[in-house]
Write an enzyme that holds these catalytic residues in place. Structure first.
Site, PDB file in Angstrom:
ATOM      1  N   LEU A  58     -12.310 -16.835 -19.730  1.00  0.00           N
ATOM      2  CA  LEU A  58     -12.461 -15.416 -20.092  1.00  0.00           C
ATOM      3  C   LEU A  58     -12.847 -15.279 -21.559  1.00  0.00           C
ATOM      4  O   LEU A  58     -12.063 -14.904 -22.420  1.00  0.00           O
ATOM      5  CB  LEU A  58     -11.181 -14.640 -19.784  1.00  0.00           C
ATOM      6  CG  LEU A  58     -11.065 -14.153 -18.340  1.00  0.00           C
ATOM      7  CD1 LEU A  58      -9.764 -13.401 -18.128  1.00  0.00           C
ATOM      8  CD2 LEU A  58     -12.237 -13.251 -17.958  1.00  0.00           C
ATOM      9  N   HIS A  59     -14.056 -15.590 -21.829  1.00  0.00           N
ATOM     10  CA  HIS A  59     -14.757 -15.512 -23.091  1.00  0.00           C
ATOM     11  C   HIS A  59     -15.106 -14.044 -23.352  1.00  0.00           C
ATOM     12  O   HIS A  59     -14.894 -13.209 -22.475  1.00  0.00           O
ATOM     13  CB  HIS A  59     -16.005 -16.337 -22.788  1.00  0.00           C
ATOM     14  CG  HIS A  59     -16.792 -16.727 -23.939  1.00  0.00           C
ATOM     15  ND1 HIS A  59     -17.729 -15.907 -24.476  1.00  0.00           N
ATOM     16  CD2 HIS A  59     -16.809 -17.884 -24.631  1.00  0.00           C
ATOM     17  CE1 HIS A  59     -18.299 -16.568 -25.475  1.00  0.00           C
ATOM     18  NE2 HIS A  59     -17.764 -17.753 -25.574  1.00  0.00           N
ATOM     19  N   ALA A  60     -15.665 -13.740 -24.520  1.00  0.00           N
ATOM     20  CA  ALA A  60     -15.975 -12.332 -24.840  1.00  0.00           C
ATOM     21  C   ALA A  60     -16.883 -11.673 -23.793  1.00  0.00           C
ATOM     22  O   ALA A  60     -16.644 -10.553 -23.354  1.00  0.00           O
ATOM     23  CB  ALA A  60     -16.620 -12.249 -26.220  1.00  0.00           C
TER      24      ALA A  60
END
Lengths: 82, 581
Positions: free
Chosen positions: A7-9
């Site tokens: 869950l990256h930007a």
């Protein structure tokens, strides 16, 4: 978490944007933490990595439809929406 | 350069990062030292403060959405999307409301502290990709705070302004440029950072690493900025304005001259042809590549793209390579495989006492074959669309066995593609980076296994001189002009010639006119460098004949060491670079 980046930007933004279209409340549980799934900052602080297990909790009038959409989003590695 | 010495505090000095000269009104935005009133408010003012916070958030939301609509770069659109979602974050607003209602704080205080709580939480995750998002978060925070305090700023009408900041993120640089700023002065930043590259491509003068006193800048209205020299002059008087006006004209003239130089053929004074290419890392650099007449990309760096995502996304890399290929047609593009250390690996806890002598480059890629395969796949996919223009470069190789293993793996991957395509890319050239002394010493043997060689003079110098140039106590030993470095380059050049393969030099020395001429004098005909260095290098090489350049190279390689070689370079600079300082 199927997608490699976790869950990256970018996936966080996609997830929150989709979740916010529904009236139902949406929470993500991970390792005993619960964050508001409509809060990008909350989602990012989970820093969920590839392979991490998260639990989705949806509660409200359109919960069935919301859950279907959100699960699909996780399964498609956050690529489908936009 | 000494004419500004008596200006005292009004003269600031930084590192030039993007050329050009500008004079404009100062706008300062720093992440530190914001004045946040901590006093309590009356209960009756709660609603007013909450409304204030809400309006600021909505305002910034609108600005970001408008900006997003005008951007075509996918990466920047996505970064802006994340920022928009932050401004709309219900938990963030909940926290702001809480601080105002329960603790009776002002809107400014509530905004500041609500943001800071999240910045702290994100910092604790320790992820690499979060660092840039934290800069974005800090700037969003400060932007709102300035906005509450100063409605003038709120309009963000920065036309002609000189921006003073700690550091800008790439998306902020785009945004400021959109609002018509004339220059940027940063306290931090690196000359090859993404934000600086964007400034160069947009033609915005930029200076980094500048120290200033906040109170001094705050009380000053105008600043004159010279992105060529790194000088910033606060409160310039008529005389200085005159000087800067002239410099502005000169700077434009230099740019025009650079462009006209770049249109001339690459030929020495005696008529010998040579090739100059660009080292690049970002899409935004392509504009200057064309403008400065580079013949393709001699070194495409892929590390930042990889690190910014935290994993290897084959599609994104392929998209990036293809964009570069499209824009630099019909010239070749050399893609260097990931040159990173194991410590940069996402989620990795590798820690080494000597990372530069450790698990990095090919050593790492040949262990992490999954990563290697993915990158080669992205390169092959690009070579299928642009056949005969893609070259693949192996980084940090110390033994021929590494070349053989890598080559075999690449060939097998090509063979496993379906027939017709495999044929069209069958000739995908594979080259080796010569940056470890052992490979330079075995250049002849290495040359038999590869289609081309490329000398990375920075790492080669570091390893030959056993000197970390970031270490100020020893950095004076870091000289690519040292005869020992030149001898290894000569060995490599002779090996390439004997084996009949092309050789280029792609370290910083290639971008320094005098050293570039010495390389030509040694017989090297291809150099790859930072695009901005091309005009000066080309100008000197075109003005000299090979005999002269050979004399320079001989003087340098026959010198006994640093003291002499430095003296020789000074002498040549005085003789041939008199019109530049």
């Amino acid at each position: 978490m199927l997608n490699e980046e976790g869950l990256h930007a970018r996936p966080s933004a996609t997830l929150v944007k989709e979740a916010s279209k529904f009236d139902s409340d949406f929470y993500i549980d991970m390792r005993g933490y619960r964050v508001n799934g409509k809060s990008i900052l909350g989602v990012m602080t989970l820093a969920a990595e590839h392979g991490a297990e998260v639990e989705l909790i949806v509660d409200g009038s359109d919960e069935n439809e919301a859950m279907k959409t959100l699960v699909k989003l996780f399964e498609s590695r956050f690529e489908m929406a936009q | 350069m000494n004419r500004f010495v008596d200006l005292g505090e009004n003269l600031l000095k930084g590192t030039p990062a993007s050329p050009g000269v500008a004079v404009g009104e100062i706008r300062m935005f720093t992440h530190k030292d914001l004045e946040i009133p901590s006093g309590k408010i009356d209960r009756k003012d709660e609603e007013r403060e909450i409304e204030k916070a809400r309006q600021v958030l909505e305002h910034v939301d609108k600005q970001l959405s408008n900006l997003q609509n005008t951007q075509s770069d996918r990466e920047i659109r996505e970064i802006l999307e994340a920022q928009i979602q932050i401004v709309r974050d219900p938990e963030l607003f909940g926290q702001i409301e809480h601080l105002i209602r329960e603790e009776n704080r002002q809107a400014v205080f509530a905004l500041y502290h609500a943001f800071n709580e999240y910045i702290q939480l994100l910092n604790q995750t320790g992820r690499d990709w979060i660092k840039d998002r934290i800069i974005d978060l800090q700037s969003l925070r400060d932007r709102m705070i300035y906005q509450i305090g100063d409605p003038e700023t709120a309009r963000r009408d920065f036309k002609g302004a000189v921006i003073f900041v700690d550091e800008l993120s790439p998306s902020e640089m785009v945004e400021y440029s959109d609002s018509g700023i004339s220059a940027v002065v940063m306290q931090h930043g690196g000359t090859t950072s993404h934000a600086v590259i964007i400034a160069q491509s947009l033609g915005i003068p930029c200076i980094i690493g500048t120290g200033w006193k906040r109170s001094k800048v705050e009380s000053t209205r105008m600043a004159a900025v010279d992105g060529n020299t790194g000088e910033v002059i606060l409160d310039p008087d008529q005389n200085i304005l005159k000087i800067f006006n002239k410099r502005e004209l000169d700077s434009e003239a230099i740019r025009q001259q650079a462009i006209s130089i770049s249109r001339k053929p690459n030929r020495t004074a005696c008529g010998k042809e040579f090739t100059l290419r660009s080292n690049i890392e970002f899409i935004e650099e392509l504009r200057n590549v064309t403008e400065y007449g580079a013949e393709g990309i001699g070194l495409l760096r892929t590390e930042t793209l990889f690190l910014s995502h935290g994993y290897f996304d084959v599609d994104r890399h392929a998209e990036f390579y293809q964009k570069v290929l499209e824009e630099s047609a019909p010239d070749p593009v050399t893609i260097r495989l990931l040159d990173i250390g194991g410590d940069k690996f996402p989620g990795s806890r590798v820690s080494e006492a000597n990372p530069y002598l450790g698990w990095r480059g090919m050593r790492m890629l040949l262990d992490e074959t999954d990563l290697f395969d993915k990158q080669v796949e992205a390169v092959i996919a690009s070579a299928e669309i642009y056949p005969e223009r893609v070259r693949i470069l192996l980084p940090m190789v110390s033994d021929v066995s590494e070349i053989r293993t890598a080559k075999k793996r690449i060939r097998d991957m090509i063979r496993s593609r379906d027939g017709i395509q495999a044929e069209s890319i069958g000739k995908l050239p594979v080259g080796v980076m010569v940056e470890v002394p052992s490979i330079a010493l075995q250049a002849r043997e290495a040359a038999r296994y590869v289609d081309f060689m490329s000398i990375g003079s920075n790492d080669l110098t570091q390893y030959v001189m056993a000197t970390d140039r970031g270490n100020e106590r020893v950095s004076k030993l870091f000289r690519s002009s040292h005869p020992s470095v030149l001898k290894l380059i000569r060995m490599t050049a002779e090996a390439a010639e004997k084996e009949g393969i092309p050789l280029s030099v792609c370290g910083e020395m290639a971008g320094k006119p005098i050293l570039a001429s010495a390389l030509l004098g040694m017989g090297i005909r291809e150099l790859s460098m930072n695009t901005m260095s091309i005009p000066a290098v080309k100008k000197l090489i075109c003005s000299l004949d090979l005999e002269t350049m050979e004399n320079l190279y001989r003087e340098l390689i026959e010198s006994e060491g640093l003291h002499q070689s430095e003296k020789i370079i000074r002498k040549w600079k005085e003789r041939y670079l008199t019109d530049e300082s």
